[in-house]
Design an enzyme around this catalytic site. Structure first.
Site, PDB file in Angstrom:
ATOM      1  N   ASP A   1      13.961 -44.594  -5.862  1.00 43.48           N
ATOM      2  CA  ASP A   1      13.118 -45.786  -5.711  1.00 43.48           C
ATOM      3  C   ASP A   1      13.823 -47.065  -6.158  1.00 43.48           C
ATOM      4  O   ASP A   1      13.183 -48.017  -6.625  1.00 43.48           O
ATOM      5  CB  ASP A   1      11.792 -45.624  -6.479  1.00 43.48           C
ATOM      6  CG  ASP A   1      11.043 -44.376  -6.049  1.00 43.48           C
ATOM      7  OD1 ASP A   1      11.133 -44.023  -4.860  1.00 43.48           O
ATOM      8  OD2 ASP A   1      10.383 -43.764  -6.898  1.00 43.48           O
TER       9      ASP A   1
ATOM     10  N   LYS B   1      16.511 -48.504  -1.841  1.00 38.88           N
ATOM     11  CA  LYS B   1      17.497 -48.094  -0.821  1.00 38.88           C
ATOM     12  C   LYS B   1      17.040 -48.523   0.572  1.00 38.88           C
ATOM     13  O   LYS B   1      17.825 -49.035   1.364  1.00 38.88           O
ATOM     14  CB  LYS B   1      17.686 -46.571  -0.857  1.00 38.88           C
ATOM     15  CG  LYS B   1      18.253 -46.065  -2.181  1.00 38.88           C
ATOM     16  CD  LYS B   1      18.329 -44.557  -2.238  1.00 38.88           C
ATOM     17  CE  LYS B   1      16.995 -43.853  -2.273  1.00 38.88           C
ATOM     18  NZ  LYS B   1      16.193 -44.061  -3.496  1.00 38.88           N
TER      19      LYS B   1
ATOM     20  N   GLY C   1      10.477 -41.750  -0.168  1.00 38.02           N
ATOM     21  CA  GLY C   1       9.611 -42.799   0.356  1.00 38.02           C
ATOM     22  C   GLY C   1      10.402 -44.088   0.322  1.00 38.02           C
ATOM     23  O   GLY C   1      10.675 -44.611  -0.757  1.00 38.02           O
ATOM     24  N   HIS C   2      10.824 -44.536   1.480  1.00 39.08           N
ATOM     25  CA  HIS C   2      11.685 -45.736   1.549  1.00 39.08           C
ATOM     26  C   HIS C   2      10.898 -46.871   2.196  1.00 39.08           C
ATOM     27  O   HIS C   2      10.363 -46.712   3.291  1.00 39.08           O
ATOM     28  CB  HIS C   2      12.957 -45.422   2.354  1.00 39.08           C
ATOM     29  CG  HIS C   2      13.829 -44.392   1.691  1.00 39.08           C
ATOM     30  ND1 HIS C   2      15.017 -43.975   2.221  1.00 39.08           N
ATOM     31  CD2 HIS C   2      13.669 -43.705   0.525  1.00 39.08           C
ATOM     32  CE1 HIS C   2      15.561 -43.065   1.407  1.00 39.08           C
ATOM     33  NE2 HIS C   2      14.752 -42.892   0.387  1.00 39.08           N
TER      34      HIS C   2
ATOM     35  N   GLN D   1      16.380 -40.034  -2.825  1.00 43.47           N
ATOM     36  CA  GLN D   1      16.293 -39.775  -4.271  1.00 43.47           C
ATOM     37  C   GLN D   1      17.356 -40.625  -4.999  1.00 43.47           C
ATOM     38  O   GLN D   1      17.724 -41.669  -4.498  1.00 43.47           O
ATOM     39  CB  GLN D   1      16.432 -38.280  -4.582  1.00 43.47           C
ATOM     40  CG  GLN D   1      15.237 -37.444  -4.164  1.00 43.47           C
ATOM     41  CD  GLN D   1      15.190 -37.120  -2.678  1.00 43.47           C
ATOM     42  OE1 GLN D   1      16.130 -36.561  -2.148  1.00 43.47           O
ATOM     43  NE2 GLN D   1      14.108 -37.435  -2.017  1.00 43.47           N
TER      44      GLN D   1
HETATM   45  P1  GDP Z   1      13.654 -46.456  -2.186  1.00 34.77           P
HETATM   46  O1  GDP Z   1      13.027 -45.121  -2.307  1.00 34.77           O
HETATM   47  O2  GDP Z   1      14.930 -46.559  -2.948  1.00 34.77           O
HETATM   48  O3  GDP Z   1      13.837 -46.914  -0.762  1.00 34.77           O
HETATM   49  O4  GDP Z   1      12.648 -47.477  -2.875  1.00 34.77           O
HETATM   50  P2  GDP Z   1      11.041 -47.540  -2.679  1.00 34.77           P
HETATM   51  O5  GDP Z   1      10.769 -48.146  -1.355  1.00 34.77           O
HETATM   52  O6  GDP Z   1      10.417 -46.237  -2.976  1.00 34.77           O
HETATM   53  O7  GDP Z   1      10.631 -48.478  -3.871  1.00 34.77           O
HETATM   54  C1  GDP Z   1      11.097 -49.783  -3.986  1.00 34.77           C
HETATM   55  C2  GDP Z   1       9.878 -50.718  -4.001  1.00 34.77           C
HETATM   56  O8  GDP Z   1      10.278 -51.995  -4.462  1.00 34.77           O
HETATM   57  C3  GDP Z   1       9.310 -50.953  -2.613  1.00 34.77           C
HETATM   58  O9  GDP Z   1       7.931 -51.185  -2.735  1.00 34.77           O
HETATM   59  C4  GDP Z   1      10.025 -52.209  -2.149  1.00 34.77           C
HETATM   60  O10 GDP Z   1       9.272 -52.953  -1.200  1.00 34.77           O
HETATM   61  C5  GDP Z   1      10.125 -52.972  -3.438  1.00 34.77           C
HETATM   62  N1  GDP Z   1      11.306 -53.840  -3.574  1.00 34.77           N
HETATM   63  C6  GDP Z   1      12.566 -53.642  -3.113  1.00 34.77           C
HETATM   64  N2  GDP Z   1      13.377 -54.618  -3.559  1.00 34.77           N
HETATM   65  C7  GDP Z   1      12.624 -55.432  -4.320  1.00 34.77           C
HETATM   66  C8  GDP Z   1      12.889 -56.612  -5.085  1.00 34.77           C
HETATM   67  O11 GDP Z   1      14.017 -57.091  -5.171  1.00 34.77           O
HETATM   68  N3  GDP Z   1      11.840 -57.176  -5.760  1.00 34.77           N
HETATM   69  C9  GDP Z   1      10.577 -56.660  -5.715  1.00 34.77           C
HETATM   70  N4  GDP Z   1       9.627 -57.273  -6.402  1.00 34.77           N
HETATM   71  N5  GDP Z   1      10.286 -55.558  -4.992  1.00 34.77           N
HETATM   72  C10 GDP Z   1      11.294 -54.948  -4.326  1.00 34.77           C
HETATM   73  P1  IMO Z   2      13.299 -41.798  -2.913  1.00 36.65           P
HETATM   74  O1  IMO Z   2      14.215 -41.392  -1.780  1.00 36.65           O
HETATM   75  C1  IMO Z   2      11.802 -40.860  -6.898  1.00 36.65           C
HETATM   76  C2  IMO Z   2      11.347 -36.608  -7.899  1.00 36.65           C
HETATM   77  C3  IMO Z   2       9.953 -36.070  -8.090  1.00 36.65           C
HETATM   78  C4  IMO Z   2      10.220 -35.003  -9.128  1.00 36.65           C
HETATM   79  C5  IMO Z   2      11.575 -34.456  -8.716  1.00 36.65           C
HETATM   80  C6  IMO Z   2      11.513 -33.176  -7.907  1.00 36.65           C
HETATM   81  O2  IMO Z   2      12.065 -42.493  -2.467  1.00 36.65           O
HETATM   82  O3  IMO Z   2      14.054 -42.512  -3.969  1.00 36.65           O
HETATM   83  P2  IMO Z   2      10.824 -32.690  -5.375  1.00 36.65           P
HETATM   84  O4  IMO Z   2       9.542 -32.895  -4.660  1.00 36.65           O
HETATM   85  O5  IMO Z   2      11.980 -33.397  -4.774  1.00 36.65           O
HETATM   86  O6  IMO Z   2      11.115 -31.235  -5.618  1.00 36.65           O
HETATM   87  O7  IMO Z   2      10.576 -33.317  -6.853  1.00 36.65           O
HETATM   88  O8  IMO Z   2      12.195 -35.480  -7.944  1.00 36.65           O
HETATM   89  N1  IMO Z   2      11.593 -37.296  -6.590  1.00 36.65           N
HETATM   90  C7  IMO Z   2      11.719 -38.622  -6.458  1.00 36.65           C
HETATM   91  N2  IMO Z   2      11.594 -39.612  -7.355  1.00 36.65           N
HETATM   92  N3  IMO Z   2      12.143 -41.145  -5.620  1.00 36.65           N
HETATM   93  C8  IMO Z   2      12.300 -40.156  -4.713  1.00 36.65           C
HETATM   94  O9  IMO Z   2      12.772 -40.378  -3.472  1.00 36.65           O
HETATM   95  C9  IMO Z   2      12.040 -38.826  -5.099  1.00 36.65           C
HETATM   96  N4  IMO Z   2      12.074 -37.637  -4.471  1.00 36.65           N
HETATM   97  C10 IMO Z   2      11.809 -36.710  -5.401  1.00 36.65           C
HETATM   98  O10 IMO Z   2       9.079 -37.049  -8.556  1.00 36.65           O
HETATM   99  O11 IMO Z   2      10.373 -35.601 -10.390  1.00 36.65           O
HETATM  100 MG    MG Z   3      11.193 -44.290  -2.849  1.00 38.13          MG
END
Ligand code: GDP
Ligand code: IMO
Ligand code: MG
Length: 423
Positions: free
Chosen positions: A12, A15, A39-40, A223
């Site tokens: 998170d 990416k 979840g991207h 991840q």
């Molecule tokens: P990922 O799994 O690495 O793709 O990241 P996620 O999408 O799960 O979580 C990142 C969250 O932060 C999302 O809700 C993005 O919209 C948000 N986000 C990304 N970059 C920024 C930033 O620079 N500032 C803020 N406030 N939110 C951001």
């Molecule tokens: P993105 O790509 C954050 C965590 C789960 C749990 C552990 C194992 O959005 O960054 P699993 O279901 O993979 O067997 O769970 O890994 N986890 C993540 N945490 N971002 C993710 O993906 C994750 N995918 C799995 O919360 O701790």
């Molecule tokens: Mg994510």
């Protein structure tokens, strides 16, 4: 050019946002591991896309691929395509390719994930998407691959072979084994197999050909580094290798082809699920990071635990991935916190260490040692160039760059595409 992107922390990091931003330079954008546990998020204008399987480069001209090292829930992919189609984005086989050897997540994998997690006295906090159990079957050579799913007779024969084994595993954990041969879900899977048949491709071949022709390929990790099944904080990890080398192994691209490895790093740290997080903040600052940063899981909606930037963990990520550059996200979230703290090392059994101990149990006992930096009160979300950042924010970035030893090429100050600039 072949670029690999991975998360430098616990996932998170943003990416999805960075992949979307740079994907106009790439002909192919490819997922190489994980499944719909990811979840991207991609935000363009007012529209927010939450992607679990489709690579985050889908909005631009790039072709997007799902590699054979991933585990694929076909229902989840179908729902994602439907969600995009409702918004007017139709993704057909000319845009999306899925490798024939991709392992399929079956309903019994999801059932087993949930049952196993409930039976654990010490929880992992999995996403309950069946990821671990699908990988177990891959390694045990009991998997169903996309190529099997698209061939009805093969698929039915394969389920027949595996049924009693899966039923007894579910029974052993106190679950209802009828999920294995449930005719409704088998029919649904058969129809999903037909739906995805035209998307089947040889991902390794597509990528290697593209690179030979001088095209650009971007591998999108899911991840984060410390969730890596081998090098992460076991047992609180996911079931795939999340570090950069995994892209080569899982996509079938030689390591000599890699040009850049871009690490995505949050300006602080978060973790969802269980496992050690040495700099975790359980006070008002932690709450502020969670609220301002909207730190709630994209896949499960769970609150993410928040903490100060942890330099030892990022140093380890630099080693494990061989980063050539970094993107720093969520700098805006640190506004109005003064002073800011950065963990520069830990104390463990009376000793100082600036690199994480190898074992999770030891990491859990580490007491973080902080350096303080001045904060800033300005809102950063409208900043569009480095020179317009307040002095203290520039100093914070320079400090992280110096301590990591890796150039910070991108800075992000909001979820939108336009809220990013190069340093
Ligand atoms: P990922 O799994 O690495 O793709 O990241 P996620 O999408 O799960 O979580 C990142 C969250 O932060 C999302 O809700 C993005 O919209 C948000 N986000 C990304 N970059 C920024 C930033 O620079 N500032 C803020 N406030 N939110 C951001
Ligand atoms: P993105 O790509 C954050 C965590 C789960 C749990 C552990 C194992 O959005 O960054 P699993 O279901 O993979 O067997 O769970 O890994 N986890 C993540 N945490 N971002 C993710 O993906 C994750 N995918 C799995 O919360 O701790
Ligand atoms: Mg994510």
């Amino acid at each position: 050019m072949f670029t690999i992107i991975t998360g430098a922390q616990f996932g998170d990091e943003g990416k999805g946002k960075i992949v979307d931003l740079i994907s106009d330079n790439y002909d192919l954008v490819v997922r190489f591991q994980g499944g719909d546990n990811a979840g991207h998020t991609v935000k363009v204008g007012d529209i927010v896309y939450k992607l679990h399987l489709i690579p985050s480069g889908f909005l631009l001209d790039s072709r997007v691929l799902i590699g054979p090292g991933t585990v694929l829930n076909p229902l989840s992919l179908a729902q994602e395509l439907e969600m995009l189609a409702k918004g007017g984005i139709h993704i057909g086989p000319e845009k999306l390719g899925i490798d024939a050897k991709t392992s399929i997540i079956m309903p019994y994998h999801i059932e087993l994930d949930g049952l196993k997690e409930s039976s654990r006295s010490e929880k992992i906090g999995t996403t309950k998407k069946g990821i671990g159990f699908a990988y177990i079957d891959k390694v045990a050579r009991d998997e169903i691959r996309l190529a099997d799913l698209t061939d009805k007779a093969k698929f039915l024969a394969r389920i027949g072979e595996l049924a009693s084994q899966k039923e007894s595993s579910i029974r052993e954990l106190g679950g209802d084994p009828s999920v294995v041969m449930d005719s409704k879900s088998i029919d649904l899977y058969v129809s999903l197999g037909q739906k995805f048949a035209p998307y089947v491709t040889d991902v390794s071949l597509e990528i290697n050909k593209a690179l030979e022709e001088g095209k650009n390929v971007l591998a999108e990790g899911a991840q984060g580094t410390h969730l890596d099944v081998t090098h992460g904080t076991q047992k609180f990890v996911t079931s795939s290798s999340t570090i950069a080398g995994s892209a080569c192994a899982n996509l079938g691209v030689g390591p000599t082809k890699v040009d850049n490895v871009l690490g995505i790093v949050k300006a602080y740290i978060t973790r969802v699920g269980e496992g050690p997080l040495p700099t975790e903040l359980k006070d008002d600052v932690g709450k502020q990071l969670q609220q301002v940063g909207r730190e709630f899981g994209t896949t499960t909606g769970r609150a993410r635990r928040c903490g100060w930037f942890d330099m030892p963990l990022v140093k380890k990520a630099v080693f494990l991935n061989g980063y050539t550059e970094l993107a720093l996200t969520k700098l805006d979230v640190l506004s109005d916190i003064d002073p800011l703290k950065v963990c520069v090392g830990y104390e463990l059994d009376g000793k100082f260490m600036d690199y994480p101990p190898e074992l999770t149990g030891d990491l859990a006992r580490c007491v973080p040692i902080f350096e303080e930096l001045p904060g800033w009160s300005n809102d950063l979300t409208n900043v569009r160039q480095f020179s317009d950042l307040p002095d203290a924010a520039r100093r914070y970035v320079a400090y992280l760059e110096e301590k990591t030893g890796i150039p910070i090429e991108y800075i992000s100050v909001g979820p939108g595409r336009e809220q990013t600039f190069r340093k």
